[in-house]
Design an enzyme around this catalytic site. Structure first.
Site, PDB file in Angstrom:
ATOM      1  N   HIS A 162       0.823  -1.208   0.000  1.00 26.74           N
ATOM      2  CA  HIS A 162       0.000   0.000   0.000  1.00 26.74           C
ATOM      3  C   HIS A 162       0.863   1.267   0.000  1.00 26.74           C
ATOM      4  CE1 HIS A 162      -3.412   2.451   0.295  1.00 26.74           C
ATOM      5  NE2 HIS A 162      -3.808   2.215   1.528  1.00 26.74           N
ATOM      6  N   ASP A 367      -8.519 -10.805 -17.287  1.00 24.99           N
ATOM      7  CA  ASP A 367      -8.498 -12.036 -18.085  1.00 24.99           C
ATOM      8  C   ASP A 367      -7.082 -12.298 -18.591  1.00 24.99           C
ATOM      9  OD1 ASP A 367      -8.845 -14.123 -19.836  1.00 24.99           O
ATOM     10  OD2 ASP A 367     -10.223 -13.076 -21.172  1.00 24.99           O
TER      11      ASP A 367
END
Length: 425
Positions: A162, A367
């Site tokens: 982060h 994908d």
């Protein structure tokens, strides 16, 4: 297995070992990072972010023993553009990432379980952690674990610090990597830099020693039920309905029910803070595009200080006011003041309820050539009360991961107002 027994086994670390690490290597950028990019200076918001990893897990039924070397090769290409993620955060006090091309740890694991075991899970428990790389080096900015299930499916976990990335950046990196894997040429990112200047960063801790036991549950809110909730909230507004979005409606309901659970437990209503992550890459922004990489999410908050009943429409109105004020920030100095105020409220001793919405972001479109993921999960790694909202894979509702103190969760998950709109996964 009996749920009570399962919970006790989790607590004492006796969950059955499901994974075996079968390979580990380091993937480096395909091309060396140019000398003028070797130092990636931390931006203003980075200083407020902790160097903790955010594991994002993508589940694919159609992986069917694909060649992992293709995935590694395309990751190497991806890191040429996302070069800070192949670097190192060399000390907690460092003001930069060393873009030294040391690379990303890539693990492969064999999982002694079918994929359905995780697709049907109603909570995030310690079995999920077996799909996640375990902080191999605390200087790493990114780690990956490809998990192979007995059925031929796979789960790909991308764990990013982060310190230099919010959820949108992590998503963009994953989509960039996926496009390269499919043989396409995606658009490259640009990295944000908002100078710290002489701004004083408050010292605060999100992690630390946690003596409280937390429970984690996943709820699904069908769109049909969310539409009913929106109508209910509009009816509260009198002549001028607030016309809430799905996320606004759900956020206000979850906050009310969570505070209600805490109130029931303690016997009285305590002042509480609602924190909502806001993406600065909005459609009207002239400075940041959708592909701007870095930390560009800022927390706005609503303080519930009085002892009155929490009204859903009022929560929504208050949140909107805070977001409008954030969008009116003119420069880095004002942004720093907003961040400082947010931290001070977070530290004011009141219960904090933190909301992150990943809705309308294409997490369910990542994908790698295996089709769209069958499920996506963001692992909650911090102690505290957290709510992660994400569109369901089918787009027929919102899936919410909720983390609360164990005794509060027991009350929360039986709240009649909540269950009027929710269903367990």
């Amino acid at each position: 297995m009996n749920k009570v027994i399962m919970t006790k086994l989790q607590r004492f670390g006796k969950i059955r070992q499901l994974h075996t690490i079968i390979s580990q290597e380091t993937i480096k950028p395909l091309s060396p990072t140019p000398p003028h990019l070797k130092i990636h200076k931390l931006s203003l918001i980075d200083y407020f972010a902790h160097h903790t990893h955010m594991p994002l897990v993508f589940f694919y039924q159609n992986y069917k023993n694909s060649d992992p070397n293709i995935l590694k090769k395309s990751l190497s290409q991806c890191l040429t553009q996302y070069y800070p993620f192949a670097g190192r955060f060399q000390s907690p006090s460092a003001d930069h990432i060393a873009c030294n091309d040391e690379g990303v740890k890539f693990l492969e694991a064999s999982i002694d379980s079918p994929l359905d075991y995780f697709l049907l899970k109603k909570e995030q428990d310690k079995t999920l952690d077996q799909l996640i790389p375990k902080g191999l080096d605390n200087q790493n900015m990114m780690e990956v674990q490809l998990n192979h299930f007995t059925c031929g499916g796979a789960a790909l976990t991308v764990s990013v610090s982060h310190k230099i990335a919010d959820g949108v950046t992590t998503l963009n990196l994953c989509n960039h990597w996926a496009a390269l894997t499919r043989g396409e040429s995606p658009r490259n990112p640009s990295f944000v830099f908002l100078p710290k200047s002489n701004f004083n960063i408050p010292d605060y801790q999100v992690m630390g020693t946690c003596k409280v036991e937390y429970a984690n549950r996943i709820f699904k809110f069908p769109n049909s039920k969310l539409n009913e909730l929106k109508k209910t909230i509009n009816a509260m507004g009198g002549i001028t309905p607030v016309n809430p979005t799905r996320v606004e409606s759900l956020t206000s309901l979850l906050f009310k029910c969570a505070v209600g659970a805490a109130t029931t437990k303690s016997g009285c209503l305590h002042p509480s803070n609602l924190f909502q992550a806001v993406n600065l890459r909005n459609k009207d922004s002239k400075d940041f595009t959708k592909l701007t990489a870095g930390n560009l999410s800022v927390m706005v908050f609503v303080e519930k200080m009085d002892s009155g009943q929490i009204e859903l429409d009022q929560v929504i109105t208050s949140l909107r006011k805070e977001i409008v004020e954030l969008q009116g920030v003119k420069d880095v100095k004002e942004l720093g003041e907003v961040l400082e105020k947010s931290v001070l409220v977070f530290m004011n001793g009141c219960p904090n309820y933190t909301f992150t919405s990943m809705c309308r972001l294409p997490y369910n479109q990542v994908d790698f050539g295996w089709g769209k993921p069958d499920r996506v999960m963001l692992r909650v790694v911090h102690p505290g009360s957290y709510f992660i909202l994400m569109d369901t894979a089918r787009g027929d509702g919102i899936e919410v991961t909720v983390q609360l103190e164990e005794d509060e969760m027991a009350i929360f998950e039986n709240d009649k107002e909540l269950l009027a709109y929710a269903q367990h996964i």
